[in-house]
Design a protein around this motif. Structure first.
Motif, PDB file in Angstrom:
ATOM      1  N   ARG A  21       6.552   6.019   4.059  1.00 39.97           N
ATOM      2  CA  ARG A  21       5.690   6.935   4.963  1.00 39.97           C
ATOM      3  C   ARG A  21       6.607   8.218   4.739  1.00 39.97           C
ATOM      4  O   ARG A  21       7.888   8.130   4.577  1.00 39.97           O
ATOM      5  N   ILE A  45       5.619   3.823  -1.389  1.00 40.57           N
ATOM      6  CA  ILE A  45       5.202   3.106  -0.309  1.00 40.57           C
ATOM      7  C   ILE A  45       6.006   3.422   1.023  1.00 40.57           C
ATOM      8  O   ILE A  45       5.535   3.009   1.946  1.00 40.57           O
ATOM      9  N   PRO A  90       0.774  -1.284   0.089  1.00 40.33           N
ATOM     10  CA  PRO A  90      -0.158  -0.207   0.200  1.00 40.33           C
ATOM     11  C   PRO A  90       0.867   1.174   0.039  1.00 40.33           C
ATOM     12  O   PRO A  90       2.147   1.362   0.275  1.00 40.33           O
ATOM     13  N   HIS A 147       2.426   4.660   1.256  1.00 45.75           N
ATOM     14  CA  HIS A 147       2.852   5.026   2.599  1.00 45.75           C
ATOM     15  C   HIS A 147       2.893   4.088   3.595  1.00 45.75           C
ATOM     16  O   HIS A 147       2.351   4.387   5.007  1.00 45.75           O
ATOM     17  N   SER A 148       3.169   2.843   3.428  1.00 44.47           N
ATOM     18  CA  SER A 148       3.163   1.673   4.359  1.00 44.47           C
ATOM     19  C   SER A 148       4.429   1.157   5.019  1.00 44.47           C
ATOM     20  O   SER A 148       4.309   0.463   5.832  1.00 44.47           O
TER      21      SER A 148
END
Length: 223
Positions: A144, A142, A113, A115-116
């Motif tokens: 954050r 991906i 997902p 910013h995971s």
């Protein structure tokens, strides 16, 4: 995940070719030569892979060379498209006490997902992908805000040097043998151009018999 049986098939979400000869050869090569490569790279890896979080995403985990830098009990999300690496990678994760979340995908499309991830790592991977810019865009997607991409990669030598000449002379057999690996990329420039908030890169040189491999960079890019 899907299994691959055809020697000219591609794994899911990647253009990586599963080759009947190269795949097993590279798995065996990095198992045998891994300790020697780590001996040469360890100082730089210890610096950029210091204080990794409890969950790390790694592009091209191979046979698990970087598991030693993860805390015991942590989780490695391993994006590794070569299925011939997987048996050794699983065994290495078991020995290291690291939980393995293995994904048979290419670094261009991890399936993770937005910013995971707090941290993404790679070593000797950006030289092998078809489009480094596409992989770096995926890393940024991906990560954050404030997350880090930590890397150790080998790069093109300075123009006009004997190492650069040898890299160019051997580029085709080297690329075929090592899963598309190129010794002619300016990966420091590629990371700096990828849109990270800040990039710190240190060039260095190894002294190994694998001369085209000896020009390297280590660094951290901040999302």
């Amino acid at each position: 995940m899907n299994s691959v049986t055809s020697t000219d098939a591609t794994t899911p979400a990647t253009d990586f070719e599963v080759h009947a000869a190269r795949g097993p050869f590279n798995a065996a090569f990095f198992s045998v030569m891994g300790p020697n490569l780590e001996w040469n790279l360890r100082r730089h890896k210890r610096r950029v892979f210091a204080d990794l979080p409890r969950t790390v995403v790694e592009l091209g985990s191979g046979v698990g060379a970087n598991l030693r830098y993860l805390p015991t009990g942590s989780t490695l999300v391993a994006v590794e498209p070569n299925p011939h690496m997987h048996r050794r990678l699983r065994a290495a994760a078991d020995r290291a006490g690291v939980r393995l979340d293995l994904r048979e995908r290419g670094a261009e499309r991890t399936g993770l997902p937005d910013h995971s991830a707090d941290t993404v790592i790679s070593s000797l991977v950006l030289c092998t992908v078809r489009e480094p810019a596409e992989v770096l865009a995926e890393v940024r997607r991906i990560l954050r805000p404030g997350g880090t991409f930590r890397f150790v990669e080998h790069v093109a030598a300075r123009p006009g040097t004997p190492t650069r000449w040898l890299q160019r002379a051997l580029r085709r057999p080297w690329s075929w043998t090592f899963e598309g690996c190129s010794c002619e990329r300016d990966l420091a420039a590629a990371v700096r151009a990828a849109g990270f908030a800040r990039v710190a890169v240190e060039p260095f040189r190894l002294h190994t018999p694998f001369v085209p491999f000896n020009t390297q960079i280590a660094g951290v890019a901040y999302a």
